[in-house]
Design an enzyme around this catalytic site. Sequence first.
Site, PDB file in Angstrom:
ATOM      1  N   HIS A 172      45.136  44.132  39.544  1.00  0.00           N
ATOM      2  CA  HIS A 172      46.353  43.478  39.104  1.00  0.00           C
ATOM      3  C   HIS A 172      46.128  42.808  37.757  1.00  0.00           C
ATOM      4  O   HIS A 172      45.006  42.713  37.259  1.00  0.00           O
ATOM      5  CB  HIS A 172      46.891  42.489  40.153  1.00  0.00           C
ATOM      6  N   CYS A 178      43.121  36.076  33.444  1.00  0.00           N
ATOM      7  CA  CYS A 178      43.824  36.958  34.382  1.00  0.00           C
ATOM      8  C   CYS A 178      44.962  37.704  33.701  1.00  0.00           C
ATOM      9  O   CYS A 178      45.587  38.581  34.308  1.00  0.00           O
ATOM     10  CB  CYS A 178      44.356  36.162  35.575  1.00  0.00           C
ATOM     11  N   HIS A 184      42.249  43.571  36.304  1.00  0.00           N
ATOM     12  CA  HIS A 184      40.983  43.365  37.017  1.00  0.00           C
ATOM     13  C   HIS A 184      41.268  43.572  38.493  1.00  0.00           C
ATOM     14  O   HIS A 184      42.419  43.713  38.897  1.00  0.00           O
ATOM     15  CB  HIS A 184      40.432  41.962  36.740  1.00  0.00           C
ATOM     16  N   HIS A 210      40.431  42.831  42.851  1.00  0.00           N
ATOM     17  CA  HIS A 210      39.956  41.911  43.890  1.00  0.00           C
ATOM     18  C   HIS A 210      39.727  42.685  45.180  1.00  0.00           C
ATOM     19  O   HIS A 210      40.413  43.673  45.454  1.00  0.00           O
ATOM     20  CB  HIS A 210      41.001  40.826  44.189  1.00  0.00           C
ATOM     21  N   ASP A 245      45.949  49.459  49.187  1.00  0.00           N
ATOM     22  CA  ASP A 245      44.532  49.741  48.964  1.00  0.00           C
ATOM     23  C   ASP A 245      44.325  50.720  47.813  1.00  0.00           C
ATOM     24  O   ASP A 245      44.940  51.791  47.769  1.00  0.00           O
ATOM     25  CB  ASP A 245      43.900  50.293  50.245  1.00  0.00           C
ATOM     26  N   HIS A 246      43.467  50.334  46.880  1.00  0.00           N
ATOM     27  CA  HIS A 246      43.155  51.130  45.690  1.00  0.00           C
ATOM     28  C   HIS A 246      44.388  51.437  44.847  1.00  0.00           C
ATOM     29  O   HIS A 246      44.495  52.518  44.255  1.00  0.00           O
ATOM     30  CB  HIS A 246      42.386  52.408  46.070  1.00  0.00           C
ATOM     31  N   GLU A 272      41.838  35.784  47.976  1.00  0.00           N
ATOM     32  CA  GLU A 272      41.838  36.590  46.752  1.00  0.00           C
ATOM     33  C   GLU A 272      40.461  36.587  46.097  1.00  0.00           C
ATOM     34  O   GLU A 272      39.971  37.626  45.654  1.00  0.00           O
ATOM     35  CB  GLU A 272      42.886  36.034  45.784  1.00  0.00           C
TER      36      GLU A 272
HETATM   37 NI    NI Z   1      43.209  38.211  39.807  1.00  0.00          NI
END
Ligand code: NI
Length: 142
Positions: free
Chosen positions: A16, A35, A41, A43, A78-79, A122
């Site tokens: 995200h 961010c 990036h 998580h 996911d992914h 997160e």
């Molecule tokens: Ni983040």
Amino acid sequence: MSQVNVTRRYRFCAAHRLHTDHLTPEGNRAAFGKCNNPNGHGHNYVVLVTVKSGGSQEARDLERLDRVVNEAIVRRFDHQDLNRDPEFTEHTTTGENLVKLIWDLLVTRLPAGWLEKVGVIETRDNYFEYAGSAQLTGESHG
Ligand code: NI
């Protein structure tokens, strides 16, 4: 009567970027810091789903919960890049917005009054949780 809850843990990995079109590039950097990096990036999100314990029905209930969460949440995110999810066209992909979206996706798919709380871890130090808007108005799910 005392109520016991049970919490199941699920995981997904997603990318995200914290960014909103409502702010200038400088405003975005000021609000979201690193961010807001244009490259995004990722998580390893952990989702904690808390429901009322079902007593002797527990095993069957939790199988059902796993099925719903895997179909509605894990498979969806996911992914993936969260910023590309249709629900995030208008909302920034913050943990606050993500935990509320997960609640909304689950509460409509589970029996009324069963879902108690959703938590999203997160990062090592960031945890978000949401228990629905009804509790804010003092409504009871019995
Ligand atoms: Ni983040």
